[in-house]
Design a protein around this motif. Structure first.
Motif, mmCIF file in Angstrom:
data_model
loop_
_atom_site.group_PDB
_atom_site.id
_atom_site.type_symbol
_atom_site.label_atom_id
_atom_site.label_comp_id
_atom_site.label_asym_id
_atom_site.label_seq_id
_atom_site.Cartn_x
_atom_site.Cartn_y
_atom_site.Cartn_z
ATOM 1 N N HIS A 354 0.840 -1.210 0.000
ATOM 2 C CA HIS A 354 0.000 0.000 0.000
ATOM 3 C C HIS A 354 0.871 1.253 0.000
ATOM 4 O O HIS A 354 0.510 2.263 -0.624
ATOM 5 C CB HIS A 354 -0.918 -0.016 1.224
ATOM 6 N N GLN A 355 2.000 1.201 0.678
ATOM 7 C CA GLN A 355 2.922 2.339 0.657
ATOM 8 C C GLN A 355 3.533 2.515 -0.727
ATOM 9 O O GLN A 355 3.757 3.640 -1.192
ATOM 10 C CB GLN A 355 4.013 2.137 1.711
ATOM 11 N N ASN A 356 3.781 1.406 -1.417
ATOM 12 C CA ASN A 356 4.317 1.476 -2.776
ATOM 13 C C ASN A 356 3.323 2.102 -3.747
ATOM 14 O O ASN A 356 3.716 2.781 -4.697
ATOM 15 C CB ASN A 356 4.705 0.074 -3.271
ATOM 16 N N VAL A 357 2.039 1.844 -3.509
ATOM 17 C CA VAL A 357 1.010 2.446 -4.362
ATOM 18 C C VAL A 357 1.121 3.968 -4.315
ATOM 19 O O VAL A 357 1.052 4.649 -5.344
ATOM 20 C CB VAL A 357 -0.397 2.003 -3.921
ATOM 21 N N VAL A 358 1.301 4.496 -3.106
ATOM 22 C CA VAL A 358 1.447 5.953 -2.943
ATOM 23 C C VAL A 358 2.696 6.447 -3.670
ATOM 24 O O VAL A 358 2.678 7.445 -4.378
ATOM 25 C CB VAL A 358 1.520 6.322 -1.441
ATOM 26 N N THR A 359 3.801 5.698 -3.513
ATOM 27 C CA THR A 359 5.059 6.089 -4.164
ATOM 28 C C THR A 359 4.909 6.104 -5.683
ATOM 29 O O THR A 359 5.373 7.045 -6.348
ATOM 30 C CB THR A 359 6.187 5.109 -3.769
ATOM 31 N N LEU A 360 4.257 5.087 -6.236
ATOM 32 C CA LEU A 360 4.090 5.012 -7.688
ATOM 33 C C LEU A 360 3.180 6.116 -8.210
ATOM 34 O O LEU A 360 3.390 6.653 -9.301
ATOM 35 C CB LEU A 360 3.523 3.632 -8.080
ATOM 36 N N ARG A 361 2.169 6.469 -7.417
ATOM 37 C CA ARG A 361 1.273 7.548 -7.842
ATOM 38 C C ARG A 361 1.975 8.910 -7.853
ATOM 39 O O ARG A 361 1.578 9.822 -8.563
ATOM 40 C CB ARG A 361 0.044 7.612 -6.920
#
Length: 364
Positions: A354-361
């Motif tokens: 879920h933290q990676n989702v934020v980073t990718l966005r």
């Protein structure tokens, strides 16, 4: 976007920016604290119809989307930073434009106006209530610990052997297909590398799911080797196809490469010599590597999130938020039926996903 802001946007005087990454920045002051600023900025983005992509204690970011005839695309990223009552607002172009036609200045000025208008809708008491609401939300005070959790699905012990075998096979097949296209002269820089990266990751993501292997750091090395194998085998397969198609005598693969270097790399009837071959191969490897990196990150992130029920992710995150140690969190998970170390690791990985989702966005 609400009508009041749409009408104001039409009155904004543009200030044009030119650069390899056009941007525009302004500052203003606000009397609220950082927590209230972030909350009101979020509401402002919502009223403007911009996509919130990130927030922390002092920063908030959103992206502006333009709707096309096929799908939408983000064109600017707007960042607001709070420090001791001073707010710095910056809009930065996304993509490859060098002139923003004044769009960044419009985003900044519109945000500042919309923020001030949104703030006016709160009186002192409403701001105090909002602050309490923020504190409760950040502390997860309304979270109710469930009596039971969905039980873990049977999973395999992660093993990199299958991804290595699958990676070799996929690379050789892709290399052969690339060789056939290259011989026919079908090549568009950027598109070619994008398709190769898409093919490698698309097939490998099923291999990774089957093997349950998600170590991103090691997979980067594996995919790097796959890219090299794809393009090296591409050259060898070209050699074999050319010989067999034209019924030529075997001259040896190294001699084939030597002849290519002597003939040079031709672009639009211009011979760029052996340097052209080197540059083209570097571009191929570099672009493919970039595309693979983001596609692999997306595929792995999606998988590590999907394999753990959201109730378990919330349960794990809640206990971490309450400053419990990893051992204590594992103990809490075990009480709810998640006693296997592998399953517990997957719950932690899902939070990281879920933290990676934020980073990718947030990627520009």
């Amino acid at each position: 976007m609400e009508d009041i802001f749409r009408n104001y946007e039409k009155t904004i005087s543009r200030k044009h920016s030119i650069g390899f990454t056009p941007k525009y920045k302004e500052e203003f002051r606000t009397f609220v604290n950082e927590a209230l600023f972030i909350a009101i900025a979020e509401k402002t983005f919502e009223k403007l119809g911009w996509d919130l992509v990130y927030k922390d204690d002092y920063n908030v970011e959103a992206k502006y989307k333009v709707t096309g005839w096929i799908n939408g695309r983000w064109t600017e990223i707007i960042t607001a930073n709070y420090k001791n009552g001073n707010v710095s607002v910056k809009s930065e172009s996304l993509g490859n434009e060098i002139w923003d036609n004044g769009k960044n200045s419009k985003r900044v000025k519109l945000f500042i106006y919309a923020y001030q208008e949104t703030l006016k809708t709160f009186n002192i008491q409403a701001l105090k209530d909002l602050e309490k609401e923020i504190e409760k939300k950040n502390n997860w005070d309304d979270y109710i610990i469930p009596e039971t959790l969905p039980q873990p699905r049977p999973t395999k012990t992660p093993n990199i052997t299958l991804p290595i075998i699958g990676g070799i096979c996929i690379s050789l097949i892709t290399g052969f297909l690339v060789a056939l296209l290259s011989i026919k002269g079908v090549y568009f820089i950027g598109l070619f590398e994008f398709l190769v990266a898409t093919a490698l990751v698309f097939v490998m993501k099923y291999v990774l799911r089957f093997s349950n292997y998600t170590d991103f750091n090691k997979l980067q090395y594996l995919f790097g080797a796959m890219i090299l194998l794809t393009y090296i085998s591409n050259q060898y397969f070209q050699y074999e196809v050319i010989l067999n198609t034209n019924n030529l005598e075997r001259i040896g693969f190294l001699n084939f490469l030597h002849i290519r270097f002597l003939q040079g790399f031709i672009i639009n009837k211009i011979n760029t010599g052996w340097i052209g071959w080197i540059v083209s191969w570097i571009i191929q490897l570099g672009l493919t590597g970039i595309f693979v990196y983001f596609k692999l990150a997306n595929a792995l992130t999606k998988y590590v999130i999907e394999r753990v029920p959201p109730e378990v992710v919330d349960f794990t995150f809640y206990h971490l938020l309450k400053d419990k140690s990893e051992e204590e969190v594992r103990s809490e998970l075990a009480k709810k039926g998640w006693s296997d170390i592998q399953h517990q690791n997957e719950a932690f990985e899902a939070i990281g996903g879920h933290q990676n989702v934020v980073t990718l966005r947030r990627v520009k």
